[in-house]
Design a protein around this motif. Structure first.
Motif, mmCIF file in Angstrom:
data_model
loop_
_atom_site.group_PDB
_atom_site.id
_atom_site.type_symbol
_atom_site.label_atom_id
_atom_site.label_comp_id
_atom_site.label_asym_id
_atom_site.label_seq_id
_atom_site.Cartn_x
_atom_site.Cartn_y
_atom_site.Cartn_z
ATOM 1 N N GLY A 100 0.802 -1.222 0.000
ATOM 2 C CA GLY A 100 0.000 0.000 0.000
ATOM 3 C C GLY A 100 0.833 1.270 0.000
ATOM 4 N N ALA A 101 2.147 1.151 -0.285
ATOM 5 C CA ALA A 101 2.998 2.354 -0.373
ATOM 6 C C ALA A 101 3.020 2.843 -1.831
ATOM 7 N N TRP A 102 3.240 4.154 -2.005
ATOM 8 C CA TRP A 102 3.271 4.725 -3.358
ATOM 9 C C TRP A 102 4.339 4.048 -4.223
ATOM 10 N N GLN A 103 4.000 3.733 -5.472
ATOM 11 C CA GLN A 103 5.026 3.326 -6.439
ATOM 12 C C GLN A 103 5.888 4.554 -6.739
ATOM 13 N N THR A 104 5.214 5.678 -7.059
ATOM 14 C CA THR A 104 5.900 6.954 -7.266
ATOM 15 C C THR A 104 5.223 7.993 -6.385
ATOM 16 N N PRO A 105 5.848 8.374 -5.266
ATOM 17 C CA PRO A 105 5.194 9.336 -4.356
ATOM 18 C C PRO A 105 4.949 10.668 -5.057
ATOM 19 N N PRO A 106 3.780 11.281 -4.824
ATOM 20 C CA PRO A 106 3.484 12.572 -5.454
ATOM 21 C C PRO A 106 4.523 13.623 -5.068
ATOM 22 N N ALA A 107 4.937 14.405 -6.059
ATOM 23 C CA ALA A 107 5.899 15.475 -5.803
ATOM 24 C C ALA A 107 5.137 16.765 -5.511
ATOM 25 N N TYR A 169 -13.326 9.038 -5.268
ATOM 26 C CA TYR A 169 -11.903 8.723 -5.045
ATOM 27 C C TYR A 169 -11.209 8.493 -6.385
ATOM 28 N N ARG A 170 -11.819 7.686 -7.232
ATOM 29 C CA ARG A 170 -11.214 7.397 -8.539
ATOM 30 C C ARG A 170 -11.122 8.648 -9.404
ATOM 31 N N MET B 1 -0.981 1.377 11.899
ATOM 32 C CA MET B 1 -0.421 2.415 11.011
ATOM 33 C C MET B 1 -1.043 2.301 9.617
ATOM 34 N N LEU B 2 -1.559 3.402 9.135
ATOM 35 C CA LEU B 2 -2.224 3.372 7.825
ATOM 36 C C LEU B 2 -1.203 3.319 6.691
ATOM 37 N N SER B 3 -1.582 2.650 5.616
ATOM 38 C CA SER B 3 -0.725 2.659 4.423
ATOM 39 C C SER B 3 -1.042 3.913 3.605
ATOM 40 N N CYS B 4 -0.153 4.240 2.648
ATOM 41 C CA CYS B 4 -0.388 5.403 1.785
ATOM 42 C C CYS B 4 -1.718 5.248 1.033
ATOM 43 N N LYS B 5 -2.005 4.033 0.602
ATOM 44 C CA LYS B 5 -3.244 3.792 -0.135
ATOM 45 C C LYS B 5 -4.463 4.133 0.726
ATOM 46 N N GLU B 6 -4.437 3.656 1.973
ATOM 47 C CA GLU B 6 -5.548 3.953 2.886
ATOM 48 C C GLU B 6 -5.643 5.455 3.171
ATOM 49 N N VAL B 7 -4.478 6.088 3.256
ATOM 50 C CA VAL B 7 -4.461 7.530 3.532
ATOM 51 C C VAL B 7 -5.093 8.314 2.375
ATOM 52 N N THR B 8 -4.788 7.917 1.136
ATOM 53 C CA THR B 8 -5.377 8.649 -0.002
ATOM 54 C C THR B 8 -6.894 8.507 0.001
ATOM 55 N N ARG B 9 -7.370 7.316 0.349
ATOM 56 C CA ARG B 9 -8.813 7.081 0.391
ATOM 57 C C ARG B 9 -9.467 7.950 1.482
ATOM 58 N N LEU B 10 -8.819 8.004 2.651
ATOM 59 C CA LEU B 10 -9.344 8.815 3.762
ATOM 60 C C LEU B 10 -9.308 10.310 3.416
ATOM 61 N N LEU B 11 -8.234 10.727 2.739
ATOM 62 C CA LEU B 11 -8.129 12.143 2.384
ATOM 63 C C LEU B 11 -9.225 12.517 1.392
ATOM 64 N N SER B 12 -9.535 11.599 0.497
ATOM 65 C CA SER B 12 -10.640 11.845 -0.430
ATOM 66 C C SER B 12 -11.953 11.959 0.349
ATOM 67 N N CYS B 37 2.431 11.631 0.745
ATOM 68 C CA CYS B 37 1.024 11.804 1.117
ATOM 69 C C CYS B 37 0.720 13.251 1.510
ATOM 70 N N ALA B 38 1.720 13.920 2.127
ATOM 71 C CA ALA B 38 1.522 15.334 2.472
ATOM 72 C C ALA B 38 1.341 16.154 1.189
ATOM 73 N N ASN B 39 2.125 15.834 0.161
ATOM 74 C CA ASN B 39 1.943 16.506 -1.127
ATOM 75 C C ASN B 39 0.568 16.195 -1.710
ATOM 76 N N PHE B 40 0.186 14.911 -1.611
ATOM 77 C CA PHE B 40 -1.122 14.487 -2.116
ATOM 78 C C PHE B 40 -2.244 15.260 -1.421
ATOM 79 N N ASP B 41 -2.123 15.418 -0.104
ATOM 80 C CA ASP B 41 -3.114 16.157 0.686
ATOM 81 C C ASP B 41 -3.271 17.580 0.142
ATOM 82 N N ARG B 42 -2.143 18.250 -0.086
ATOM 83 C CA ARG B 42 -2.204 19.625 -0.621
ATOM 84 C C ARG B 42 -2.820 19.635 -2.017
#
Lengths: 190, 68
Positions: A100-107, A169-170, B1-12, B37-42
């Motif tokens: 569940g970690a990013w393949q490519t983390p958002p920049a 979400y999608r 601890m949440l995974s990045c995937k779960e975090v994106t879903r929660l942020l949405s 994820c912090a960047n994704f949040d912004r």
């Protein structure tokens, strides 16, 4: 009832067309919805009294016409052979690894306030929205542009809250990716 | 601890409903440690702002069209 001046009606019609196009993405469908809205409005003379409230009132009628179109489409889609996955875009799971970690983390996107001032950015946003699978774009636009709540969207379109959350979400994941590709790398002024 | 995937879903979802206290806490912990994820949040907050501005520009175009 005060009759509406011809030029006011033309202006109202232009506004309603833009509003309808935003949601329906097809000129002839948008024209039909606007025509139905004006016809419905003329039949209900009591509400058609001029002034700035007219536009709000007509937009309210138009919203219902747009949702009717979406509902019809959904019924047709439900009976067609289209699989849900095709109609609802790429699975965002592909962006993450097995843990569940990013393949490519958002920049970082830098200073977004500056982006909003640029006309080209809005055009990119429009294009990315147009590239989304139609059902996702419908839900996203109702939520973010028209500002309906998810409860309203669920009940109007007859979908479950979970389905609604998944579609939003999608849509957001898809738009984010598209903006990053089309704006951050090419469109962004250096 | 949440995974990045779960975090994106929660942020949405945080844009559509009030998160529970626990969800909010888990989210903040993850965001404090994860730059992606912090960047994704912004970016999600920016996407909302941009959509609102886009909606406003649809009504504004109306006034610009006026000839009077």
């Amino acid at each position: 009832m005060a009759p509406i001046a011809k030029e006011d009606l033309a202006e109202l019609r232009r506004y309603l067309m833009r509003f309808a196009l935003l949601h329906l993405r097809d000129r002839s469908r948008a024209e039909d919805a606007v025509q139905e809205t004006l016809t419905a409005a003329l039949e209900r003379e009591d509400g058609f009294s001029g002034g700035s409230a007219v536009r709000t009132w007509l937009t309210g009628i138009l919203k219902h016409k747009i949702i009717d179109v979406f509902r019809r489409q959904r019924r047709e889609l439900a009976t067609s052979e289209l699989a849900d996955d095709d109609a609802e875009g790429r699975d965002p799971d592909a962006l993450f690894d097995a843990a569940g970690a990013w393949q490519t983390p958002p920049a970082s996107w830098g200073d977004p306030a500056k982006m909003l001032e640029q006309k080209r950015f809005m055009e990119t946003l429009e294009k990315c929205n147009g590239d989304l699978p139609e059902r996702l774009a419908q839900v996203f636009t109702l939520r973010e542009v028209t500002g309906l709540t998810t409860e309203e969207i669920c009940s109007e379109l007859g979908i479950t809250p979970n389905n609604c959350n998944v579609m939003l979400y999608r849509a957001r994941m898809g738009l984010r990716e598209c903006l990053e590709k089309n704006w951050m790398t090419e469109g962004r002024p250096s | 601890m949440l995974s990045c995937k779960e975090v994106t879903r929660l942020l949405s979802e945080s844009q559509d409903r009030e998160l529970t206290l626990f969800e909010g806490l888990q989210l903040r912990m993850h965001l404090a440690m994860c730059k992606g994820c912090a960047n994704f949040d912004r970016q999600m907050k920016f996407l909302r702002k941009a959509s609102r501005q886009y909606a406003a520009s649809v009504s504004r175009a109306d006034r610009n069209d006026r000839s009077d």
